[in-house]
Design an enzyme around this catalytic site. Sequence first.
Site, PDB file in Angstrom:
ATOM      1  CD  GLU A   1       0.675   6.052  -6.890  1.00  0.00           C
ATOM      2  OE1 GLU A   1       0.583   6.863  -7.840  1.00  0.00           O
ATOM      3  OE2 GLU A   1      -0.212   5.889  -6.029  1.00  0.00           O
TER       4      GLU A   1
ATOM      5  CD  GLU B   1       0.762   0.709   4.674  1.00  0.00           C
ATOM      6  OE1 GLU B   1       1.197   1.079   3.555  1.00  0.00           O
ATOM      7  OE2 GLU B   1      -0.437   0.770   4.974  1.00  0.00           O
TER       8      GLU B   1
END
Length: 142
Positions: free
Chosen positions: A56, A67
Site C-alpha cells: 500500500e 496478484e
Amino acid sequence: MKISDIKMKLTEKEISNYIDEANNMLKNAYVPYSKFPVAALLIDEQGRKFKGVNVENASYGLGICAERNVIPTAVSEGMKKIRFLVITGGTPEPISPCGACRQVIYEFSDEETVIILTNKEKKYKICSIKELLPYAFGPEDL
Ligand code: THU
C-alpha cells in the site's frame, strides 16, 4: 476442464505446502492502512516460483494488490503462463480476488491454470480463471 481434472495435477501434500508458504508470506505485506495482508504465490509454466504481497501507499490509490504485484514480477523474468496461483488473506472463507486482479490473471492463464483460493485457516477452493472471470475480454478478442 473439470475441477476434478485440475485437482489431479496436485497432491494434497503439495497443496498444503503451497498454502503454508503463501500464508508465511502474509507477514511481508505492507498494509499500514487497510491492515489486510494478501499474498500470492505463483508457479509458472517452467515450474519457477514467484512471490508477491500487497503493497500500500500513503497515496491510497497507488496501493498494489498481491496478484498484480507477483504477475509483473514473473513476466519480467520471462513467465509466459501461470501454472498454479495460490492467493491467501485474512478472510473467513477462501479469499476472493478483486476484479482488476481477475482480469490480469486472465491475461496469463489458460485452461491448464490452477488457481487456489485460501485463507489463514487453510480453508481452500480450487478454480479456473474462467470460473472467476466468465465471458472475459482477453487477447483473443483483439
Ligand atoms: N487486495 C489484494 O491484494 N488482492 C485482492 O485480490 C483483494 C484486495 C488488497 C488491496 C488492499 O491492499 C487490501 O487488500 C484491502 O483491500
